[in-house]
Scaffold this active site. Structure first.
Site, short mmCIF file in Angstrom:
data_model
loop_
_atom_site.label_atom_id
_atom_site.label_comp_id
_atom_site.label_asym_id
_atom_site.label_seq_id
_atom_site.Cartn_x
_atom_site.Cartn_y
_atom_site.Cartn_z
N PHE A 374 0.81 -1.21 0.00
CA PHE A 374 0.00 0.00 0.00
C PHE A 374 0.85 1.27 0.00
O PHE A 374 0.88 2.00 -0.98
CB PHE A 374 -0.98 -0.02 1.19
CG PHE A 374 -2.03 -1.08 1.05
CD1 PHE A 374 -3.24 -0.80 0.43
CD2 PHE A 374 -1.80 -2.37 1.52
CE1 PHE A 374 -4.20 -1.78 0.28
CE2 PHE A 374 -2.76 -3.36 1.37
CZ PHE A 374 -3.98 -3.07 0.75
N GLU A 375 1.55 1.54 1.08
CA GLU A 375 2.29 2.79 1.17
C GLU A 375 3.67 2.52 1.75
O GLU A 375 3.88 2.60 2.96
CB GLU A 375 1.52 3.81 2.01
CG GLU A 375 2.01 5.23 1.84
CD GLU A 375 1.07 6.24 2.47
OE1 GLU A 375 0.68 7.20 1.76
OE2 GLU A 375 0.73 6.09 3.65
N GLN A 376 4.60 2.20 0.87
CA GLN A 376 5.94 1.82 1.26
C GLN A 376 6.92 2.90 0.80
O GLN A 376 6.95 3.27 -0.38
CB GLN A 376 6.31 0.47 0.62
CG GLN A 376 7.70 0.01 0.94
CD GLN A 376 8.06 -1.32 0.29
OE1 GLN A 376 9.19 -1.77 0.40
NE2 GLN A 376 7.12 -1.95 -0.40
#
Length: 537
Positions: A374-376
């Protein structure tokens, strides 16, 4: 002379397009953002990355896309005074389903802004748009059949249920007319990657078959009618290395035909260069180009007289590739991310990095764990050589072991090695190693340096890694103090490959070298990187 692969490192599924004297190749980017790489050349030898057109949330949002999903097999074409780009955004990999959504975007120029996407269909992946000489446009893609035992890493031919053809109407921006299955493929099976072109009244269809591993091939067929029936090439496969394990370019398949202004014929294809002893392609699937000839029977053949691709191929105008060791230094001084770098999945990069809060530095805003879908916060460039060294320097002041920032050799959540600065309860600030050695599906970590090596409580830390084919060694030093110190044992760099972990069809992208930060406390700790060096060994 063309030296293959002409686009080394992760550059698969090459679609080639010529406009006048300009040649463009579009390649798949999967979960890496922005989407689709487009390279340009005028001599077929020297290629320059000029655009990644899918750069807005409205065009592409891959948050939640599994590894090896996202942008599959784009098709680039030119007609009616503009470029057309067709692409798939694949939302599922494991299990029986693929959930593959196909879109079209357009632009009057490669370098300009590309349009909002037009949704086309979801019946299968690898779409292509053919512009016929009567002005009609035809959309082709493989059809996916979920009613078969075809799971990630174990493709089965019945799931690849032929090539679908339907007319596309540019006035209504929609498909119209009947859907026809025009080509079931050869006995090799796993038919995908269709491209149509027309010559001397024949419609020629090239497809990829055999899966994207060591049985891969370009299969060719033709018909007097676009709707078929299609007859098979006398050799069935135009390009393949499947029966030649000693060939340098393995896994050859999935490409497209192009013709020069003076009628010379070429065909792109993807390939892999395996390393012994385990035949793992640490550079992923790369792009090559083969010289072809038309024979009196009206069929296309490789100029070398075989189906096995060559490393060295005649180019145009006597151009030759420049052979010199590669060294790339990035100082992050320009205010924009260097073109070689990408990030993962999110269309909102300002949440994971910027180059403005501290000019001259790449600031990572630590978010979810390394390997998140998702949000890396991970920014990296492709590995282009079997042996290389990467270095960086980081300023990072963690206040919990949940905050980690450093340097990584990365493929996906199941295949990576990383050296990083963090905090340990007894050691204090330290340098440590996190590895995931292809452990699918659990993604279990190992810690080859155990708790880590204690370092000063403040100050910049330099981190480095040397990959020599299948071996990786990490290093560190406090900037300006002492010499480089190795940390941890020699690690298996070969697992950072298509074949690592699950095997050749379990994933099919490529290795990256880059920087990362995560903060699983949710406090979004920042890490500043002053420079990054990639140096061929």
């Amino acid at each position: 002379m063309i030296r293959n692969p002409l686009l080394p490192g992760f550059n698969p599924d090459p679609s080639i397009c010529r406009v006048g004297a300009d040649y463009y190749i579009a390649t798949s980017t999967f979960e890496w953002y922005p989407g689709v790489q487009i390279h340009h050349s005028r001599d077929l030898v020297d290629w320059t990355l000029v655009r990644r057109p899918l750069e807005r949330r409205s065009q592409l949002d891959m948050r939640g896309n599994p590894d090896s999903c996202g942008i599959w097999a784009p098709c680039l074409s030119y007609a009616d005074g503009q470029f057309w780009l067709v692409y798939t955004d694949v939302k599922r990999f494991d299990g029986n389903f693929k959930d593959a959504h196909n879109y079209i975007v357009t632009s009057p120029s490669i370098e300009g802004e590309w349009s909002e996407p037009v949704y086309v269909n979801s019946s299968g992946f690898d779409p292509s748009l053919f512009h016929d000489d009567d002005g009609r446009k035809w959309f082709v893609n493989m059809q996916w059949n979920h009613r078969t035992e075809s799971f990630g890493g174990s493709p089965k031919s019945p799931a690849f249920d032929g090539i679908l053809l339907q007319e596309w109407d540019p006035a209504t921006k929609a498909l119209k007319g009947p859907i026809k299955n025009i080509f079931a493929g050869s006995p090799l099976g796993l038919v995908e990657g269709p491209h149509l072109f027309k010559r001397d009244g024949w419609y020629y269809l090239t497809t990829a078959e055999g899966g994207t591993g060591y049985d891969h091939a370009v299969t060719m067929a033709r018909s007097r009618s676009i709707e078929g029936p299609y007859e098979m090439h006398p050799n069935m496969h135009l390009i393949t290395s499947k029966d030649h394990p000693g060939a340098i370019l393995q896994r050859a398949g999935h490409g497209q035909y192009v013709e020069t202004p003076d009628g010379q014929a070429y065909h792109t294809h993807l390939c892999g260069r395996p390393l012994p002893p385990k035949r793992r392609c640490t550079l992923g699937r790369e792009t090559s180009l083969q010289k072809c000839v038309w024979r009196g029977d009206g069929w296309l053949y490789l100029e070398n007289g075989t189906s096995v691709p060559d490393v060295d191929v005649p180019g145009l105008f006597g151009a030759v590739p420049v052979e010199k060791p590669m060294r790339s230094e990035y100082n992050f001084d320009g205010g924009t991310l260097p073109a070689d770098f990408q990030w993962l999945r999110t269309p909102e990069p300002a949440r994971i990095f910027n180059l403005t809060d501290r000019p001259g530095h790449l600031r990572l805003i630590a978010r979810e764990s390394i390997g998140s879908w998702f949000e890396q916060s991970l920014v990296a460039r492709r590995q282009e050589h079997h042996s290389f060294r990467a270095e960086t320097v980081v300023e990072f002041a963690p206040d919990t072991y949940q905050q980690v920032a450093g340097l990584t050799h990365y493929y996906n959540r199941h295949k990576f090695h990383a050296v990083a600065v963090t905090l340990h309860e007894t050691l204090g600030r330290c340098v440590t190693i996190l590895s995931c050695n292809g452990d699918y599906p659990n993604g279990r970590l190992s810690f080859p340096a155990e708790g880590g090596v204690p370092i000063a409580s403040e100050g910049r830390v330099q981190l480095a890694m040397e990959i020599r084919e299948n071996d990786l060694q990490f290093f560190w030093q406090t900037e300006g103090k002492g010499a480089w110190q190795p940390i941890g044992p020699i690690l298996d760099a070969g697992v950072i490959s298509d074949e690592g972990g699950r095997g050749e069809h379990g994933s099919f992208t490529g290795a990256f070298a880059g920087v990362f930060a995560f903060d699983t406390s949710g406090r979004a700790k920042t890490a500043d990187f002053d420079w990054f060096v990639y140096d061929e060994l």
